[in-house]
Design a protein around this motif. Structure first.
Motif, PDB file in Angstrom:
ATOM      1  N   GLU A  71       2.494  -6.552   2.296  1.00  0.00           N
ATOM      2  CA  GLU A  71       2.026  -7.228   1.079  1.00  0.00           C
ATOM      3  C   GLU A  71       1.187  -6.248   0.259  1.00  0.00           C
ATOM      4  O   GLU A  71       0.243  -5.640   0.781  1.00  0.00           O
ATOM      5  CB  GLU A  71       1.189  -8.450   1.433  1.00  0.00           C
ATOM      6  N   VAL A  72       1.530  -6.094  -1.003  1.00  0.00           N
ATOM      7  CA  VAL A  72       0.877  -5.110  -1.865  1.00  0.00           C
ATOM      8  C   VAL A  72       0.319  -5.787  -3.106  1.00  0.00           C
ATOM      9  O   VAL A  72       0.993  -6.614  -3.731  1.00  0.00           O
ATOM     10  CB  VAL A  72       1.871  -3.997  -2.293  1.00  0.00           C
ATOM     11  N   ARG A  73      -0.918  -5.435  -3.460  1.00  0.00           N
ATOM     12  CA  ARG A  73      -1.472  -5.765  -4.768  1.00  0.00           C
ATOM     13  C   ARG A  73      -1.609  -4.445  -5.518  1.00  0.00           C
ATOM     14  O   ARG A  73      -2.499  -3.636  -5.236  1.00  0.00           O
ATOM     15  CB  ARG A  73      -2.823  -6.473  -4.639  1.00  0.00           C
ATOM     16  N   ARG A  74      -0.699  -4.232  -6.461  1.00  0.00           N
ATOM     17  CA  ARG A  74      -0.664  -2.967  -7.190  1.00  0.00           C
ATOM     18  C   ARG A  74      -1.503  -3.072  -8.453  1.00  0.00           C
ATOM     19  O   ARG A  74      -1.229  -3.858  -9.350  1.00  0.00           O
ATOM     20  CB  ARG A  74       0.778  -2.603  -7.537  1.00  0.00           C
ATOM     21  N   ALA A  75      -2.544  -2.249  -8.510  1.00  0.00           N
ATOM     22  CA  ALA A  75      -3.400  -2.203  -9.690  1.00  0.00           C
ATOM     23  C   ALA A  75      -2.788  -1.279 -10.728  1.00  0.00           C
ATOM     24  O   ALA A  75      -2.083  -0.315 -10.387  1.00  0.00           O
ATOM     25  CB  ALA A  75      -4.789  -1.702  -9.302  1.00  0.00           C
ATOM     26  N   PRO A  76      -3.035  -1.528 -12.008  1.00  0.00           N
ATOM     27  CA  PRO A  76      -2.582  -0.591 -13.037  1.00  0.00           C
ATOM     28  C   PRO A  76      -3.241   0.773 -12.849  1.00  0.00           C
ATOM     29  O   PRO A  76      -4.394   0.865 -12.424  1.00  0.00           O
ATOM     30  CB  PRO A  76      -3.046  -1.242 -14.352  1.00  0.00           C
ATOM     31  N   SER A  77      -2.505   1.825 -13.168  1.00  0.00           N
ATOM     32  CA  SER A  77      -3.032   3.188 -13.094  1.00  0.00           C
ATOM     33  C   SER A  77      -3.396   3.660 -14.485  1.00  0.00           C
ATOM     34  O   SER A  77      -2.605   3.525 -15.423  1.00  0.00           O
ATOM     35  CB  SER A  77      -1.983   4.114 -12.478  1.00  0.00           C
ATOM     36  N   ALA A  78      -4.579   4.230 -14.611  1.00  0.00           N
ATOM     37  CA  ALA A  78      -5.027   4.692 -15.925  1.00  0.00           C
ATOM     38  C   ALA A  78      -4.148   5.814 -16.457  1.00  0.00           C
ATOM     39  O   ALA A  78      -3.921   5.922 -17.664  1.00  0.00           O
ATOM     40  CB  ALA A  78      -6.480   5.146 -15.857  1.00  0.00           C
ATOM     41  N   THR A  79      -3.635   6.677 -15.580  1.00  0.00           N
ATOM     42  CA  THR A  79      -2.833   7.815 -16.019  1.00  0.00           C
ATOM     43  C   THR A  79      -1.350   7.646 -15.721  1.00  0.00           C
ATOM     44  O   THR A  79      -0.539   8.461 -16.166  1.00  0.00           O
ATOM     45  CB  THR A  79      -3.312   9.104 -15.324  1.00  0.00           C
ATOM     46  N   ASP A  80      -1.003   6.609 -14.959  1.00  0.00           N
ATOM     47  CA  ASP A  80       0.389   6.357 -14.573  1.00  0.00           C
ATOM     48  C   ASP A  80       0.984   7.555 -13.824  1.00  0.00           C
ATOM     49  O   ASP A  80       2.138   7.920 -14.015  1.00  0.00           O
ATOM     50  CB  ASP A  80       1.249   6.014 -15.787  1.00  0.00           C
ATOM     51  N   ARG A  81       0.173   8.141 -12.936  1.00  0.00           N
ATOM     52  CA  ARG A  81       0.624   9.264 -12.113  1.00  0.00           C
ATOM     53  C   ARG A  81       0.537   8.889 -10.644  1.00  0.00           C
ATOM     54  O   ARG A  81      -0.408   8.230 -10.218  1.00  0.00           O
ATOM     55  CB  ARG A  81      -0.252  10.501 -12.339  1.00  0.00           C
ATOM     56  N   SER A  82       1.520   9.322  -9.871  1.00  0.00           N
ATOM     57  CA  SER A  82       1.484   9.162  -8.423  1.00  0.00           C
ATOM     58  C   SER A  82       0.931  10.442  -7.789  1.00  0.00           C
ATOM     59  O   SER A  82       1.082  11.541  -8.333  1.00  0.00           O
ATOM     60  CB  SER A  82       2.878   8.874  -7.873  1.00  0.00           C
ATOM     61  N   THR A  83       0.312  10.279  -6.630  1.00  0.00           N
ATOM     62  CA  THR A  83      -0.265  11.421  -5.927  1.00  0.00           C
ATOM     63  C   THR A  83       0.781  12.093  -5.048  1.00  0.00           C
ATOM     64  O   THR A  83       1.581  11.437  -4.390  1.00  0.00           O
ATOM     65  CB  THR A  83      -1.462  10.970  -5.066  1.00  0.00           C
ATOM     66  N   LEU A  84       0.749  13.418  -5.044  1.00  0.00           N
ATOM     67  CA  LEU A  84       1.618  14.219  -4.177  1.00  0.00           C
ATOM     68  C   LEU A  84       0.760  15.022  -3.204  1.00  0.00           C
ATOM     69  O   LEU A  84      -0.332  15.489  -3.565  1.00  0.00           O
ATOM     70  CB  LEU A  84       2.470  15.187  -4.992  1.00  0.00           C
ATOM     71  N   ALA A  85       1.243  15.174  -1.980  1.00  0.00           N
ATOM     72  CA  ALA A  85       0.586  16.019  -0.995  1.00  0.00           C
ATOM     73  C   ALA A  85       1.615  16.960  -0.394  1.00  0.00           C
ATOM     74  O   ALA A  85       2.740  16.551  -0.100  1.00  0.00           O
ATOM     75  CB  ALA A  85      -0.048  15.178   0.106  1.00  0.00           C
ATOM     76  N   ILE A  86       1.237  18.213  -0.226  1.00  0.00           N
ATOM     77  CA  ILE A  86       2.077  19.157   0.514  1.00  0.00           C
ATOM     78  C   ILE A  86       1.489  19.266   1.912  1.00  0.00           C
ATOM     79  O   ILE A  86       0.340  19.680   2.090  1.00  0.00           O
ATOM     80  CB  ILE A  86       2.120  20.538  -0.158  1.00  0.00           C
TER      81      ILE A  86
END
Length: 310
Positions: A71-86
């Motif tokens: 179950e997810v409650r997705r909040a709006p993102s101010a920048t509309d960017r997803s995080t990436l990790a290497i």
């Protein structure tokens, strides 16, 4: 009686780069998201409060969470960017990380029936979201019959200023009932202290329980009046990705299973004796060990964990 665990924090895409490999593998993850998945597999009511962008990594994240059924409650993102990790995986499966981080939810909606609020990792230090998470922890701690848990899960790549990172972690320790960290986390934050000394400092800041993972050496836990230490089960390690998150999911599941508070004004009860702490730690290190036998973050189900403890 409440039984829900609400997890607040980032979801991201790990680009797994294994030593000697020619290609990277994109895998949805992020410590808070992995913890939520672990709780879901343990059949604990869980809600993940997070944000991600409407971009290709975000599409992968959304499909991943939908497929699992968290179950997810997705909040709006101010920048509309997803995080990436290497995630760089060495030959023994240990991981080191670099991040292209965004954590900027515009609102964090915590369900009213939350028994335990958990947060950690990038959500503690990446602004502007970290300040919102801290406020959410304070609000939940004001509710009777609840507990706040924090996994420091230190990632120096997102905040290389040690003093600033330490200050952020200590702010959360002041509003948390439970703080979990690895010995490596504490060694980086407190280079002049032992893991136990650092844990006792966090306990003195307001936490009721501090749990420290020691990798292949197991884990220990401290309260004001008790302590316990357990070894890790010996396993054939494929990699360590997600092991700490599986440990944390098992810990949160145990906390949320606690008896109702004695009074309507009381906090959620926590383990208080050495025997109680030992039982919880054995379950947690077992969950982590099972995850280490698999590639990537793949926490055990309730049945798998029960079977491994028999």
């Amino acid at each position: 009686m409440r039984s829900r665990v609400t997890v607040v924090g980032e979801v991201l895409v790990d680009l797994l780069w294994r030593s000697g490999a020619e290609h990277v593998l994109p895998v949805p993850g992020g410590s808070p998201a992995n913890v939520a998945v672990g709780l879901h597999r343990l059949e604990r009511p869980v809600t993940l409060v997070t944000t991600w962008g409407d971009d290709p990594p975000g599409a992968l994240i959304g499909a991943h969470l939908d497929a699992i059924g968290v179950e997810v409650r997705r909040a709006p993102s101010a920048t509309d960017r997803s995080t990436l990790a290497i995630a760089y995986l060495d030959e023994d499966g240990s991981a080191s990380y670099e991040f292209v981080a965004a954590w900027d939810p515009r609102a964090l909606d915590v369900p009213a029936d939350t028994a335990v609020l958990h947060t950690g990792s990038l959500a503690l230090v990446v602004e502007p979201g970290a300040s919102d998470v801290l406020r959410a922890c304070r609000r939940v701690r004001e509710r009777p019959g609840t507990a706040v848990a924090v996994d420091l899960n230190v990632r120096p790549a997102v905040q290389r200023d040690r003093a600033a990172y330490r200050a952020a972690c200590e702010r959360f320790a002041e509003v948390a009932d439970v703080v979990k960290a690895s010995d490596e986390d504490l060694a980086w934050l407190y280079p002049d202290a032992t893991a136990e000394q650092a844990a006792r400092d966090l306990l003195a800041r307001g936490a009721r329980l501090v749990v420290v993972t020691l990798g292949a050496d197991g884990a220990f836990a401290l309260t004001a009046d008790a302590q316990a230490r357990v070894p890790a089960p010996p396993v054939d390690v494929k990699d360590t990705v997600g092991a700490g998150d599986a440990f944390q999911a098992a810990l949160l599941d145990a906390l949320a299973s606690a008896a109702a508070p004695a009074s309507e004004e009381d906090r959620l009860p926590l383990p208080t004796t050495a025997d109680e702490l030992t039982r919880v730690l054995i379950r947690c290190v077992t969950a982590a060990a099972i995850t280490c036998t698999r590639v990537g973050s793949d926490p055990p189900t309730a049945a798998e964990l029960q079977s491994a403890q028999l």
